[in-house]
Design a protein around this motif. Structure first.
Motif, PDB file in Angstrom:
ATOM      1  N   SER A  57       5.480  28.976 -22.643  1.00  0.00           N
ATOM      2  CA  SER A  57       4.472  28.929 -23.707  1.00  0.00           C
ATOM      3  C   SER A  57       3.960  27.508 -23.911  1.00  0.00           C
ATOM      4  O   SER A  57       4.715  26.541 -23.784  1.00  0.00           O
ATOM      5  N   GLY A  59       0.953  25.293 -26.647  1.00  0.00           N
ATOM      6  CA  GLY A  59       0.146  25.417 -27.854  1.00  0.00           C
ATOM      7  C   GLY A  59      -1.334  25.493 -27.486  1.00  0.00           C
ATOM      8  O   GLY A  59      -1.720  25.275 -26.332  1.00  0.00           O
ATOM      9  N   ASN A  60      -2.144  25.785 -28.519  1.00  0.00           N
ATOM     10  CA  ASN A  60      -3.598  25.844 -28.291  1.00  0.00           C
ATOM     11  C   ASN A  60      -4.157  24.437 -28.507  1.00  0.00           C
ATOM     12  O   ASN A  60      -4.836  24.161 -29.501  1.00  0.00           O
ATOM     13  N   ASP A  61      -3.819  23.524 -27.602  1.00  0.00           N
ATOM     14  CA  ASP A  61      -4.205  22.121 -27.785  1.00  0.00           C
ATOM     15  C   ASP A  61      -4.425  21.468 -26.415  1.00  0.00           C
ATOM     16  O   ASP A  61      -4.216  22.102 -25.373  1.00  0.00           O
ATOM     17  N   ASP A  62      -4.847  20.215 -26.443  1.00  0.00           N
ATOM     18  CA  ASP A  62      -5.150  19.533 -25.173  1.00  0.00           C
ATOM     19  C   ASP A  62      -3.925  19.443 -24.256  1.00  0.00           C
ATOM     20  O   ASP A  62      -4.050  19.540 -23.032  1.00  0.00           O
ATOM     21  N   GLY A  64      -1.524  21.542 -23.952  1.00  0.00           N
ATOM     22  CA  GLY A  64      -1.350  22.849 -23.323  1.00  0.00           C
ATOM     23  C   GLY A  64      -2.377  23.054 -22.223  1.00  0.00           C
ATOM     24  O   GLY A  64      -2.050  23.506 -21.117  1.00  0.00           O
ATOM     25  N   ARG A  65      -3.632  22.696 -22.541  1.00  0.00           N
ATOM     26  CA  ARG A  65      -4.703  22.863 -21.542  1.00  0.00           C
ATOM     27  C   ARG A  65      -4.443  22.003 -20.310  1.00  0.00           C
ATOM     28  O   ARG A  65      -4.654  22.422 -19.175  1.00  0.00           O
ATOM     29  N   SER A  82       2.111  32.020 -22.356  1.00  0.00           N
ATOM     30  CA  SER A  82       1.527  32.384 -23.662  1.00  0.00           C
ATOM     31  C   SER A  82       0.926  31.149 -24.311  1.00  0.00           C
ATOM     32  O   SER A  82       1.475  30.048 -24.198  1.00  0.00           O
ATOM     33  N   ILE A  83      -0.201  31.358 -25.003  1.00  0.00           N
ATOM     34  CA  ILE A  83      -0.783  30.269 -25.798  1.00  0.00           C
ATOM     35  C   ILE A  83      -0.493  30.605 -27.260  1.00  0.00           C
ATOM     36  O   ILE A  83      -0.952  31.621 -27.776  1.00  0.00           O
ATOM     37  N   ALA A  85      -0.743  29.985 -31.103  1.00  0.00           N
ATOM     38  CA  ALA A  85      -1.774  29.350 -31.932  1.00  0.00           C
ATOM     39  C   ALA A  85      -1.209  28.348 -32.945  1.00  0.00           C
ATOM     40  O   ALA A  85      -1.805  27.308 -33.178  1.00  0.00           O
ATOM     41  N   ASP A  86      -0.048  28.642 -33.507  1.00  0.00           N
ATOM     42  CA  ASP A  86       0.402  27.808 -34.632  1.00  0.00           C
ATOM     43  C   ASP A  86       1.539  26.845 -34.269  1.00  0.00           C
ATOM     44  O   ASP A  86       2.239  26.352 -35.138  1.00  0.00           O
ATOM     45  N   THR A  89       2.105  22.152 -28.219  1.00  0.00           N
ATOM     46  CA  THR A  89       2.762  22.110 -26.906  1.00  0.00           C
ATOM     47  C   THR A  89       3.973  21.172 -26.983  1.00  0.00           C
ATOM     48  O   THR A  89       3.928  20.138 -27.675  1.00  0.00           O
TER      49      THR A  89
END
Ligand code: ATP
Length: 317
Positions: A57, A59-62, A64-65, A82-83, A85-86, A89
């Protein structure tokens, strides 16, 4: 038979640039670099042309990207990442001591890295896997032991194989629960990839020869011991043994060498190469990796390794 898969932490790594500097005062750092031992491993399998996927997993952040883009670019299957949201990374801050030792400050437990989920895509990945690589470090993540237990059953039922990089510390194993965990994993391990003292800890033996004999008797088919600057050794059934010297390189950043080594050895063996050739290429992958700053910056294709071997010298054993 199907892809090589693993389960565990995806991180970014941010590192000190000066040897000996601590984290007690501001200093120049470098990063973020894609990291996490399981991610490095799977990226290297993909670089070698192997089919590879990871259950993890971000996070929905740079951060993670950064990881997802790298793994996807290098050809790994990212469908089971998995990404979350809360949660951010996961991350690791690393500093280097003058004697070559490293200190890590990890942010895993309270980050996305510590929240591995069995999504539908993750189940599908396990269902088509031909090989499961187990990393000792992943057991620190809640729920991963159960995910691995189920994955072992599924992969073995299909006639697939299991490798294990114990990545263990003696204190943890001696604490009780760790011993049973290691023994349970060893009971299903085909290829064991310990480094240094981990061989003795895994076997609960005082010397290398006894440890090797005990583990092979116990059902492990091959053991490949990582010896850092001293290269590596293969031990197989019926006394088979190959020692392979390390390549002479200038070490810039040791992190990730073991994962690149293991991924290369495994991918070569899965492709049908003999242990001797697999060991040579794995040594080259480990050596090449330590010459680059950033744990995943020194991953290698087969062509990279062949060119490296052709232009390198090895230490004599
Ligand atoms: P890490 O935990 O840092 O990823 P590890 O302890 O699992 O590593 P090592 O034994 O350090 O594994 O490295 C794996 C392999 O990489 C070695 O067996 C060797 O072939 C190669 N290697 C590592 N460090 C060096 C070095 N300084 N010079 C040449 N080869 C190296």
């Amino acid at each position: 038979l199907g892809p090589t898969i693993t389960v565990g932490e995806i991180l970014v790594e941010i590192m000190a640039t000066t040897i000996g500097a601590g984290f007690l005062e501001p200093q120049p750092l470098t990063g973020p670099y894609p990291s996490g031992a399981p991610a490095i491993f799977i990226d290297q399998v993909a670089q070698m042309g192997g089919s590879a996927g990871i259950i993890a997993s971000v996070g929905n952040d740079d951060f993670g990207r950064l990881n997802i883009e790298r793994l996807e670019r290098d050809g790994a299957d990212i469908s089971a990442i998995s990404i979350i949201a809360d949660k951010p990374t996961g991350s690791a801050f690393v500093r280097y001591r003058p004697d070559g030792a490293r200190d890590f400050v990890f942010n895993i437990a309270h980050s996305a890295a510590g929240d591995v989920r069995m999504t539908e895509a993750a189940h599908a990945l396990v269902a088509r896997a031909g090989h499961l690589h187990i990393m000792g470090s992943a057991f620190a993540i809640p729920g991963v032991a159960d995910i691995l237990e189920n994955a072992i059953k599924t992969v073995k039922r299909r006639g697939g194989s299991v490798s294990f990089d114990p990545n263990i510390r003696k204190e943890l194993v001696d604490a009780g629960r760790g011993r049973k965990l290691v023994d349970d994993i060893l009971a299903v391990t085909d290829l064991l990839l310990p480094s240094g003292e981990e061989l003795l800890i895994a076997a609960d033996s005082a010397d290398e020869a006894t440890a090797v004999a005990k583990l092979l008797d116990g059902g492990v088919s091959e053991i490949v011991l990582k010896r850092g600057r001293d290269g590596s050794s293969f031990f197989g059934r019926d006394g088979a043994r190959v020692d392979s010297p390390a390549f002479t390189v200038e070490e810039v950043d040791p992190t990730g060498a073991g994962d690149c080594f293991g991924a290369t050895y495994l991918t070569c063996r899965r492709a049908g190469m003999e242990p001797e050739r697999a060991l040579l290429l794995a040594n080259a992958a480990g050596a090449r990796n330590v010459t680059r700053r950033g744990p995943m910056e020194g991953v290698s294709s087969l062509a990279d390794l062949e060119a490296f071997i052709a232009s390198s010298t090895t230490e004599s054993i």
